[in-house]
Design a protein around this motif. Structure first.
Motif, PDB file in Angstrom:
ATOM      1  N   GLN A   1      -0.103  -5.473   8.861  1.00  0.00           N
ATOM      2  CA  GLN A   1      -1.015  -4.702   9.717  1.00  0.00           C
ATOM      3  C   GLN A   1      -0.669  -4.847  11.195  1.00  0.00           C
ATOM      4  O   GLN A   1      -1.138  -4.069  12.016  1.00  0.00           O
ATOM      5  CB  GLN A   1      -2.473  -5.126   9.473  1.00  0.00           C
ATOM      6  N   GLY A   2       0.145  -5.844  11.500  1.00  0.00           N
ATOM      7  CA  GLY A   2       0.563  -6.057  12.885  1.00  0.00           C
ATOM      8  C   GLY A   2       1.893  -5.393  13.222  1.00  0.00           C
ATOM      9  O   GLY A   2       2.355  -5.484  14.356  1.00  0.00           O
TER      10      GLY A   2
ATOM     11  N   TYR B   1      -7.589  -3.854   3.890  1.00  0.00           N
ATOM     12  CA  TYR B   1      -6.332  -3.896   3.155  1.00  0.00           C
ATOM     13  C   TYR B   1      -5.946  -5.335   2.806  1.00  0.00           C
ATOM     14  O   TYR B   1      -5.587  -5.639   1.651  1.00  0.00           O
ATOM     15  CB  TYR B   1      -5.242  -3.235   4.005  1.00  0.00           C
ATOM     16  N   ALA B   2      -6.052  -6.239   3.764  1.00  0.00           N
ATOM     17  CA  ALA B   2      -5.638  -7.626   3.534  1.00  0.00           C
ATOM     18  C   ALA B   2      -6.490  -8.274   2.440  1.00  0.00           C
ATOM     19  O   ALA B   2      -5.985  -9.058   1.629  1.00  0.00           O
ATOM     20  CB  ALA B   2      -5.733  -8.432   4.829  1.00  0.00           C
ATOM     21  N   VAL B   3      -7.770  -7.947   2.414  1.00  0.00           N
ATOM     22  CA  VAL B   3      -8.657  -8.501   1.387  1.00  0.00           C
ATOM     23  C   VAL B   3      -8.267  -7.962   0.010  1.00  0.00           C
ATOM     24  O   VAL B   3      -8.241  -8.701  -0.984  1.00  0.00           O
ATOM     25  CB  VAL B   3     -10.134  -8.174   1.720  1.00  0.00           C
TER      26      VAL B   3
ATOM     27  N   MET C   1      -2.718 -12.604   1.620  1.00  0.00           N
ATOM     28  CA  MET C   1      -3.515 -12.123   2.755  1.00  0.00           C
ATOM     29  C   MET C   1      -2.756 -12.292   4.070  1.00  0.00           C
ATOM     30  O   MET C   1      -2.780 -11.401   4.923  1.00  0.00           O
ATOM     31  CB  MET C   1      -4.874 -12.836   2.810  1.00  0.00           C
ATOM     32  N   GLU C   2      -2.076 -13.425   4.219  1.00  0.00           N
ATOM     33  CA  GLU C   2      -1.285 -13.630   5.441  1.00  0.00           C
ATOM     34  C   GLU C   2      -0.215 -12.550   5.575  1.00  0.00           C
ATOM     35  O   GLU C   2      -0.020 -11.973   6.642  1.00  0.00           O
ATOM     36  CB  GLU C   2      -0.613 -15.009   5.413  1.00  0.00           C
TER      37      GLU C   2
ATOM     38  N   LEU D   1      -9.726 -20.834  -1.032  1.00  0.00           N
ATOM     39  CA  LEU D   1      -8.964 -19.747  -1.656  1.00  0.00           C
ATOM     40  C   LEU D   1      -7.679 -20.302  -2.264  1.00  0.00           C
ATOM     41  O   LEU D   1      -7.079 -21.237  -1.720  1.00  0.00           O
ATOM     42  CB  LEU D   1      -8.608 -18.678  -0.615  1.00  0.00           C
TER      43      LEU D   1
ATOM     44  N   VAL E   1      -1.830  -9.276   6.563  1.00  0.00           N
ATOM     45  CA  VAL E   1      -2.234  -9.270   7.973  1.00  0.00           C
ATOM     46  C   VAL E   1      -1.009  -9.018   8.857  1.00  0.00           C
ATOM     47  O   VAL E   1      -1.052  -8.239   9.805  1.00  0.00           O
ATOM     48  CB  VAL E   1      -2.945 -10.589   8.353  1.00  0.00           C
ATOM     49  N   ARG E   2       0.101  -9.658   8.498  1.00  0.00           N
ATOM     50  CA  ARG E   2       1.340  -9.420   9.262  1.00  0.00           C
ATOM     51  C   ARG E   2       1.786  -7.960   9.152  1.00  0.00           C
ATOM     52  O   ARG E   2       2.192  -7.358  10.137  1.00  0.00           O
ATOM     53  CB  ARG E   2       2.454 -10.363   8.786  1.00  0.00           C
TER      54      ARG E   2
ATOM     55  N   VAL F   1      -4.060 -16.780  -0.332  1.00  0.00           N
ATOM     56  CA  VAL F   1      -3.810 -17.017   1.093  1.00  0.00           C
ATOM     57  C   VAL F   1      -2.480 -16.391   1.503  1.00  0.00           C
ATOM     58  O   VAL F   1      -2.396 -15.671   2.512  1.00  0.00           O
ATOM     59  CB  VAL F   1      -3.824 -18.539   1.406  1.00  0.00           C
TER      60      VAL F   1
END
Lengths: 393, 393
Positions: free
Chosen positions: A62-63, A279-281, A55-56, A47, A59-60, A52
């Motif tokens: 989402q946390g 969402y991240a994708v 997406m990172e 990717l 993901v964060r 990248v």
């Protein structure tokens, strides 16, 4: 309880898993031999850094409670649909963001779109072809007719007005042949479909490989296509998303049949049977279409393009006929010295370690031909073509 | 060209989007009013730290040439299928890793599974019910019959042997009622299905909320279920994956109809119409099932459980009848002073700012009832129930 009897008409296994088994068996019995994998249409480069990073970051988000997102819109987040609209605009196709449906890939949508059509329709499919078009229609029990793609028509069949088809599959640049329609030639299909009231299912998964002017990146470059065509596309080949899963399908507002809007039907289908893409994708996909992302994914695409050129150059030197390769990651060659492509597959693997895909696996007219893909690293492709040239020079 | 005429029988819009529009309109006309959103079954707590870490790591792997992964197995990576098998084992259900199919969510699979069945089957669906079961079958033109879930049977209908059904939907703990079958009661359904040769489509999306002993976490806790039931489950509610998209479906090897293995049919369907779930998402899902991940997601689940208890306690005090809440994020209450649940929705929103879901949206027998979800933060739930108690005390 009655099962769907159409499943009985399907062959049990799938072309690529058969090949994988053959290669695994060869590998096991020849542990010392170098194998050049140029069979599966799967990307090999990682990717892009912009993807990248996006997406990172997602993901964060989402946390964290403050930025967490649950269910998104089934048809995709506006930020991604708008990026895709701009991407279309960049090569001259006008698509409304609300005509775009984000999904987990073109393969899913190509199968699921058939929900909208009665089983009693005649489906016109090129031969050779990506097997999924055939199998998904067999599963629904539809009548399938084929239009011959041959060396004579450069593997770009044109409409035959005496043929009555309701659903028409076109893949351009094509899988498996790599042949690509010009906007002019595509116009004949759009005219045929509009005249007959047929619907074109246009698979544009390889559009990002088009480099020659005048070739279509989208069916919507043809006037009137919005009244007769649904387009499927994907980040898989464009941005290396085969393991990340994101595609998109355009169902134009203007596309109506039997008094029903196919856009409204697809929206109903997707909101009922789908819950959207991670969402991240989606953030990653949007990043691939950013200025920085596009620069990075184009760098990857030129690696594959250069590989295709290495293949084509070797075949040119050997005087072997082929199509594709210039606007496609696929090179479709006539098997040298073989009429049976499966026998050629076995011979080639045994003799050179090169793995390709036998044309016969894609239909009757594919017999005698062979598909090589440029999704490998340059060293592999150079090694493969050196071995190939030694064997057939 | 013939469209799928069954789409004409579908209502144009969808329960939850109607509600969203009503709430948006209320919010706009009452900008000063506090709104307590307890309508949609969507989680609100962020992904667990172990999930975030695993996904970030996987995204980084996808950005490096050495660790990049393209297409994965359509049915999911072995590491995740094995984690799911162990998760099943932890509450006493024996499932083979190869019987598990990873997907982008239970909603997709619940719709797509119908590909395996002939349109000419009679479908038995509880009323009230998650609307997707009904709509997906209407799309295929199947005959639907309903079994009444009522206050009299505690919203847990039992089989009636005089009814001839081929496909049976059971959701336990149920959406929308929150009622949960005991293993004993579920046995009656398994026996009925086996006797008739019917197939149970068992939706276990809310299994992680079960806390009472003797209630089923999986249909496979019932002997013989592997010969008659397909189970759908999801990380959405268990691990907060509504925006991350990962579910799984179990199609047992032992499940055969008309001489065909439904496992083999589903594998054929998925390999033809699906390309698997994003690698990073699968890593996240596996992390949710790790020891650390389970501890973290259970902490989130207890927040929702505690919220449900706050709702139940308030209803107990008010003397309002309800079910659910103890083994489910849903509390299903009898509308106080209303027989029309849509009128109650409007009254409740206007009077208290509390948003729930009118039971009538889930079927005729849902009329007069109302669904509240515990997917909110404690402050919201306390505020909502204080307003509710003030209005109906």
């Amino acid at each position: 309880m009655k099962i769907n009897e159409n499943y009985r008409s399907l062959r049990d296994s799938y072309l690529f898993s058969d090949i994988a088994h053959k290669v695994a068996a060869f590998s096991e019995s020849h542990p010392d031999r170098r194998i050049y994998k140029m069979g599966i249409g799967d990307v090999t480069l990682p990717l892009a850094p912009a993807v990248v990073a996006a997406m990172e970051e997602a993901v964060r988000e989402q946390g964290e409670r403050a930025t967490f997102r649950g269910y998104g819109p089934e048809q995709g987040y506006p930020f991604l649909r708008e990026s895709i609209r701009e991407y279309y605009r960049s090569f001259g196709a006008a698509v409304d963001a609300d005509e775009i449906f984000v999904s987990d890939g073109a393969k899913s949508d190509l199968g699921n779109i058939l929900d909208l059509f009665d089983p009693d329709n005649t489906v016109l499919i090129p031969d050779p072809v990506y097997p999924v078009y055939v199998d998904t229609n067999k599963m629904a029990g539809r009548k399938i007719i084929y239009c011959a793609a041959t060396r004579e028509n450069a593997f770009l069949p044109m409409p035959d007005t005496s043929v009555k088809a309701d659903i028409i599959y076109i893949c351009s640049p094509d899988n498996p042949t790599g042949a690509a329609y010009s906007i002019e030639r595509l116009r004949a299909w759009v005219d045929y479909a509009r005249e007959r009231g047929a619907v074109i299912l246009y698979d544009a998964a390889y559009e990002s490989f088009v480099s020659e002017k005048g070739l279509a990146r989208s069916v919507y470059e043809v006037e009137g296509a919005k009244e007769c065509a649904i387009e499927f596309c994907s980040f898989s080949k464009t941005a290396g998303f085969t393991g990340t899963r994101c595609g998109y399908t355009v169902v134009p507002f203007a596309l109506k049949r039997c008094g029903m809007s196919l856009h409204a039907m697809w929206l109903r289908r997707q909101t009922t049977k789908f819950n959207g893409v991670a969402y991240a994708v989606q953030r990653g996909a949007a990043a691939a279409l950013s200025e920085e992302g596009l620069r990075q994914i184009r760098a990857n695409l030129s690696v594959y393009r250069n590989n295709a050129k290495i293949i084509c150059d070797a075949l040119d030197t050997l005087g072997i006929w082929y199509t594709g390769g210039r606007n496609s990651p696929y090179v479709w060659l006539q098997c040298p010295g073989f009429t049976n492509s499966f026998a050629f597959f076995d011979y080639l693997l045994e003799k050179t370690g090169v793995v390709g895909t036998p044309g016969g696996g894609f239909g009757r007219n594919g017999e005698g031909y062979f598909r090589l893909t440029s999704f490998a690293d340059e060293t592999t492709v150079r090694g493969a073509m050196a071995a190939f040239s030694a064997a057939f020079g």
